[in-house]
Enzyme design. Structure first.
Site, short mmCIF file in Angstrom:
data_model
loop_
_atom_site.label_atom_id
_atom_site.label_comp_id
_atom_site.label_asym_id
_atom_site.label_seq_id
_atom_site.Cartn_x
_atom_site.Cartn_y
_atom_site.Cartn_z
N LEU A 1 1.00 -1.16 0.11
CA LEU A 1 -0.12 -0.04 -0.01
C LEU A 1 1.02 1.25 0.13
O LEU A 1 1.89 0.92 0.43
CB LEU A 1 -0.74 0.24 1.20
CG LEU A 1 -1.95 -1.11 1.44
CD1 LEU A 1 -2.79 -0.87 2.86
CD2 LEU A 1 -2.73 -1.15 0.18
N ASP A 2 0.43 2.11 -0.77
CA ASP A 2 1.17 3.67 -0.69
C ASP A 2 1.42 4.09 0.73
O ASP A 2 0.75 3.69 1.66
CB ASP A 2 0.52 4.75 -1.62
CG ASP A 2 0.56 4.17 -2.96
OD1 ASP A 2 1.41 3.77 -3.39
OD2 ASP A 2 -0.30 4.76 -3.64
N LYS A 3 2.50 4.74 0.97
CA LYS A 3 2.81 5.39 2.22
C LYS A 3 1.62 5.81 2.93
O LYS A 3 1.35 5.65 4.07
CB LYS A 3 3.82 6.28 2.22
CG LYS A 3 4.24 7.15 3.45
CD LYS A 3 5.36 7.97 3.29
CE LYS A 3 5.48 8.72 4.71
NZ LYS A 3 6.49 9.86 4.53
#
Length: 341
Positions: free
Chosen positions: A158-160
């Protein structure tokens, strides 16, 4: 031919990592028009073309002192290029005691609710304080080894600044089977996205190839050539007038930034998206105060991986996990409902 302005500091690289550098190279008239990553790899000799390409895209190459970020651009005769690889990351990330919200755990895998702001894997700019560092501290002795290393098996990312449900493998076998399930899309994944505006069709899909933005290599975009097929299905869960909507998105493919790119492409960028929301959305005028100010000031993309369902890689049991909206997104919805706290 190109000219190295000094000898390579280290051309012996038994471990297969990038030598330290930096590598200054001057292009000659004979080099004009060559593809940049191919040219620099040939001039340096000790670094592969793929690694040079990654260094260019990561902002570690300059031309006459100015950054370049397009590996395919044509070499300019007389230009002075500098390839400056970042310091190598430690071979084994350090275990760090970082609090985690664990939804399920056995000796094969861990399912957790990742908070926004937590990077998944160490990388230049984020060498520690990541999910991998936290998992090494949480389950280090139970990790039986992935690829010969005692580390957690990151099956998907998942993106940051995206929150929500993730699964991580503890064993090589679990990692392989889960990776195959994600590759074949043999699982259930749904996201909640707070978007500007309201789709004209309450339930629909966006089918458009996603690839690197032709002008900005750090962004993704809907492209007509060179991209990968991508399909996102969405359903409008709630709407607040014409100004904002809560969408449930399901991925039929898993491209980088897919939901963010697709929703922006159809005119409904995510609230707070620092990459794909480039101007004040017209829909903002339809949102009353104080919700409008809160939406415009939201510091991250309002995207949450709500649900993940899959078959256990060893037992075959059907597992399904959900995570509630994080407090910051929930607070926005409270404001939209006209109930400021």
């Amino acid at each position: 031919m190109s000219q190295r302005t000094d000898p390579p500091p280290n051309t012996t690289d038994p471990a297969g990592s990038t030598p330290e550098g930096p590598f200054p190279v001057i292009a000659t008239a004979e080099d004009a028009g060559l593809r940049l990553d191919r040219f620099l790899a040939g001039a340096i000799g000790a670094v592969s073309r793929s690694r040079v390409k990654a260094l260019i895209e990561g902002g570690h190459v300059t031309r006459d002192g100015a950054p370049v970020d397009n590996p395919s651009e044509a070499v300019r005769p007389g230009a002075r290029y500098l390839v400056a690889p970042p310091p190598a990351a430690p071979a084994v990330p350090e275990a760090q005691a970082i609090p985690l919200t664990i939804l399920f755990e056995d000796r094969h895998l861990i399912v957790l609710d990742k908070p926004a702001g937590l990077v998944v894997h160490p990388a230049p700019g984020n060498q520690d304080g990541t999910l991998v560092n936290a998992l090494l501290a949480h389950a280090g002795e139970e990790l039986t080894g992935i690829g010969g290393e005692r580390r957690p098996g990151i099956v998907h990312r998942l993106d940051k600044d995206t929150s929500g449900v993730m699964v991580v493998a503890k064993t090589e076998r679990a990692h392989q089977i889960l990776s195959e399930a994600f590759a074949s899309r043999d699982l259930e994944r749904s996201y909640l996205a707070l978007a500007w505006g309201v789709p004209a069709v309450p339930r629909g899909e966006v089918e458009a190839s996603v690839g690197r933005h032709p002008m900005d290599r750090k962004r993704m975009a809907v492209v007509t050539r060179g991209g990968k097929t991508a399909l996102t299905r969405y359903q409008t869960e709630r709407a607040w007038g014409t100004g904002c909507s809560l969408l449930r998105c399901r991925l039929a493919t898993g491209r980088t930034h897919q939901i963010r790119v697709h929703l922006s492409h159809i005119g409904h960028p995510l609230v707070g998206d620092p990459v794909y929301l480039r101007r004040l959305p017209a829909a903002a005028r339809a949102v009353p105060q104080p919700a409008r100010d809160a939406l415009l000031a939201f510091p991250r993309q309002a995207l949450h991986a709500e649900t993940l369902g899959f078959q256990h890689p060893v037992t075959g049991e059907t597992l399904r996990f959900s995570a509630p909206l994080p407090p910051d997104m929930a607070a926005l919805i409270t404001l939209l409902d006209g109930n400021p706290e």
